[in-house]
Design an enzyme around this catalytic site. Structure first.
Site, PDB file in Angstrom:
ATOM      1  N   LYS A  27      16.952  -4.085   2.125  1.00 31.61           N
ATOM      2  CA  LYS A  27      17.468  -5.208   1.408  1.00 31.61           C
ATOM      3  C   LYS A  27      17.916  -5.510   0.085  1.00 31.61           C
ATOM      4  O   LYS A  27      18.684  -6.189  -0.376  1.00 31.61           O
ATOM      5  CB  LYS A  27      16.228  -6.448   1.630  1.00 31.61           C
ATOM      6  CG  LYS A  27      16.032  -6.582   3.247  1.00 31.61           C
ATOM      7  CD  LYS A  27      14.772  -7.712   3.315  1.00 31.61           C
ATOM      8  CE  LYS A  27      14.423  -7.831   4.720  1.00 31.61           C
ATOM      9  NZ  LYS A  27      13.400  -9.017   4.937  1.00 31.61           N
ATOM     10  N   ASP A  63      15.544 -15.161   4.348  1.00 30.68           N
ATOM     11  CA  ASP A  63      14.174 -14.997   4.757  1.00 30.68           C
ATOM     12  C   ASP A  63      13.095 -16.292   4.412  1.00 30.68           C
ATOM     13  O   ASP A  63      12.363 -16.822   5.020  1.00 30.68           O
ATOM     14  CB  ASP A  63      13.663 -14.099   3.856  1.00 30.68           C
ATOM     15  CG  ASP A  63      13.844 -12.663   4.840  1.00 30.68           C
ATOM     16  OD1 ASP A  63      13.850 -12.797   6.044  1.00 30.68           O
ATOM     17  OD2 ASP A  63      13.847 -11.703   4.180  1.00 30.68           O
TER      18      ASP A  63
HETATM   19  P1  NAP Z   1       6.905  -4.308   0.879  1.00 35.64           P
HETATM   20  O1  NAP Z   1       7.884  -4.662  -0.047  1.00 35.64           O
HETATM   21  O2  NAP Z   1       6.773  -2.844   1.240  1.00 35.64           O
HETATM   22  O3  NAP Z   1       5.632  -4.824   0.384  1.00 35.64           O
HETATM   23  C1  NAP Z   1       4.520  -4.348   0.877  1.00 35.64           C
HETATM   24  C2  NAP Z   1       3.239  -5.266   0.265  1.00 35.64           C
HETATM   25  O4  NAP Z   1       2.068  -5.087   0.990  1.00 35.64           O
HETATM   26  C3  NAP Z   1       3.050  -5.052  -0.951  1.00 35.64           C
HETATM   27  O5  NAP Z   1       2.460  -6.147  -1.803  1.00 35.64           O
HETATM   28  C4  NAP Z   1       1.909  -3.951  -1.014  1.00 35.64           C
HETATM   29  O6  NAP Z   1       1.041  -3.758  -1.995  1.00 35.64           O
HETATM   30  C5  NAP Z   1       1.162  -4.351   0.337  1.00 35.64           C
HETATM   31  N1  NAP Z   1       0.375  -3.376   0.812  1.00 35.64           N
HETATM   32  C6  NAP Z   1       0.992  -2.070   1.510  1.00 35.64           C
HETATM   33  N2  NAP Z   1      -0.132  -1.490   2.139  1.00 35.64           N
HETATM   34  C7  NAP Z   1      -1.174  -1.900   1.511  1.00 35.64           C
HETATM   35  C8  NAP Z   1      -2.673  -1.827   1.628  1.00 35.64           C
HETATM   36  N3  NAP Z   1      -3.033  -0.563   2.346  1.00 35.64           N
HETATM   37  N4  NAP Z   1      -3.617  -2.501   1.081  1.00 35.64           N
HETATM   38  C9  NAP Z   1      -3.132  -3.486   0.205  1.00 35.64           C
HETATM   39  N5  NAP Z   1      -1.939  -3.966   0.093  1.00 35.64           N
HETATM   40  C10 NAP Z   1      -0.774  -3.155   0.867  1.00 35.64           C
HETATM   41  O7  NAP Z   1       7.223  -5.034   2.344  1.00 35.64           O
HETATM   42  P2  NAP Z   1       7.908  -6.387   2.561  1.00 35.64           P
HETATM   43  O8  NAP Z   1       9.508  -6.227   2.697  1.00 35.64           O
HETATM   44  O9  NAP Z   1       7.446  -7.398   1.456  1.00 35.64           O
HETATM   45  O10 NAP Z   1       7.339  -6.977   3.875  1.00 35.64           O
HETATM   46  C11 NAP Z   1       6.001  -7.084   4.074  1.00 35.64           C
HETATM   47  C12 NAP Z   1       5.685  -7.410   5.603  1.00 35.64           C
HETATM   48  O11 NAP Z   1       6.448  -8.678   5.643  1.00 35.64           O
HETATM   49  C13 NAP Z   1       5.877  -6.741   6.613  1.00 35.64           C
HETATM   50  O12 NAP Z   1       5.073  -6.291   7.543  1.00 35.64           O
HETATM   51  C14 NAP Z   1       7.400  -6.970   7.186  1.00 35.64           C
HETATM   52  O13 NAP Z   1       7.645  -6.640   8.442  1.00 35.64           O
HETATM   53  C15 NAP Z   1       7.117  -8.529   7.067  1.00 35.64           C
HETATM   54  N6  NAP Z   1       8.274  -9.450   6.958  1.00 35.64           N
HETATM   55  C16 NAP Z   1       8.345 -10.255   8.137  1.00 35.64           C
HETATM   56  C17 NAP Z   1       9.586 -11.116   8.164  1.00 35.64           C
HETATM   57  C18 NAP Z   1       9.570 -12.034   9.356  1.00 35.64           C
HETATM   58  O14 NAP Z   1      10.746 -12.665   9.620  1.00 35.64           O
HETATM   59  N7  NAP Z   1       8.367 -12.519   9.981  1.00 35.64           N
HETATM   60  C19 NAP Z   1      10.344 -11.281   7.124  1.00 35.64           C
HETATM   61  C20 NAP Z   1      10.208 -10.161   6.219  1.00 35.64           C
HETATM   62  C21 NAP Z   1       9.165  -9.304   6.017  1.00 35.64           C
HETATM   63  P3  NAP Z   1       1.401  -2.914  -3.414  1.00 35.64           P
HETATM   64  O15 NAP Z   1       2.154  -3.750  -4.277  1.00 35.64           O
HETATM   65  O16 NAP Z   1       0.102  -2.758  -3.976  1.00 35.64           O
HETATM   66  O17 NAP Z   1       1.960  -1.792  -2.971  1.00 35.64           O
END
Ligand code: NAP
Length: 234
Positions: A27, A63
């Site tokens: 993205k 989003d």
């Molecule tokens: P991202 O940029 O990779 O961010 C991931 C987040 O999760 C960060 O805050 C990270 O913390 C945290 N995290 C990952 N592993 C962790 C762990 N073991 N313990 C604690 N925190 C952890 O991902 P994103 O793009 O924001 O997406 C996040 C989620 O939202 C995904 O599951 C995605 O599929 C979902 N999503 C869904 C939709 C929908 O339409 N439903 C739309 C967008 C996203 P740190 O900062 O500490 O690394």
């Protein structure tokens, strides 16, 4: 694959596609290959929708509005509410910025890496002067949103929080994850009496908004129900 992103984008031009939806982890990276970025996507710093406007590729981000529309549909009004956002990744920034302009009472971000949460808080404050609290939790929240990937398949026994004391029967709890349908986070929140929603509704709404950009039309109000039933069998 990230190294093929430029070719994939050029493929949209070559095939004259009306547009495409972009998912993580592309993205942000994708922005450099587009001709124009719409104002709100520029503010969010991320694109989830690319529209081919007479050969020019324009980036949008649906989003946060997708989530907002879904909450409205579920009668969850965030106006004057205390909101907790868990996570500070790519999804958290647009949601924080969008929600900060929806007359909410407060927003707190809780994240494993505090620096990332502070970066979002500073970004929002510099954009519209809204103050976001970081990792300093209130006793309870009206709306709690998990934007981390913790608990997503196959790691279904993991949970982004251990302490659920700020969730009660008046809290609406949303997990952006939709696989599994009910994460451990949602299940535990439901056991405390909270209203729980997974990420499927947001996924559908962001897609509907993207389609409205592709086709330059306004979809009828019942499109959400039709897609949910016909595509997802729910
Ligand atoms: P991202 O940029 O990779 O961010 C991931 C987040 O999760 C960060 O805050 C990270 O913390 C945290 N995290 C990952 N592993 C962790 C762990 N073991 N313990 C604690 N925190 C952890 O991902 P994103 O793009 O924001 O997406 C996040 C989620 O939202 C995904 O599951 C995605 O599929 C979902 N999503 C869904 C939709 C929908 O339409 N439903 C739309 C967008 C996203 P740190 O900062 O500490 O690394």
């Amino acid at each position: 694959m990230p190294e093929n992103l430029k070719d994939a984008i050029n493929g949209i031009r070559a095939m004259n596609f009306a547009g495409v939806n972009v998912t993580a982890p592309h993205k942000i990276e994708v922005i450099q290959y587009l001709d124009k970025i719409e104002k709100s996507a520029k503010r969010f710093g991320a694109v989830n929708t690319i529209v081919n406007e007479n050969g020019a590729l324009v980036g949008y981000n649906t989003d946060a509005e997708g989530l907002y529309r879904y909450l409205l549909k579920e009668s969850i009004d965030i106006k004057n509410k205390d909101i907790l956002i868990i996570g500070a990744g790519g999804a958290a920034l647009p949601i924080s910025l969008f929600f900060s302009e929806c007359e909410v009472k407060s927003i707190t971000i809780k994240n494993r890496t505090p620096e990332k949460a502070h970066a979002i808080a500073q970004y929002v404050q510099s954009d519209n002067n809204f103050f976001i609290e970081v990792n300093n939790l209130k006793k309870r929240y009206d709306v709690v949103i998990n934007t981390t990937s913790v608990g997503m398949y196959p790691d279904i026994f993991k949970c982004p929080i251990e302490d659920f004391s700020f969730i009660d029967s008046d809290t609406a709890v949303i997990d952006l994850i939709y696989n599994p349908e009910e994460t451990l986070f949602l299940k535990t929140s439901k056991n405390r009496g909270a209203k729980t929603l997974n990420g499927l509704g947001m996924l559908i709404y962001q897609g509907l908004l993207a389609y409205e950009h592709f086709a330059d039309i306004k979809l009828p109000n019942n499109t959400y129900e039709i897609i949910k039933k016909e595509v997802f069998g729910k």
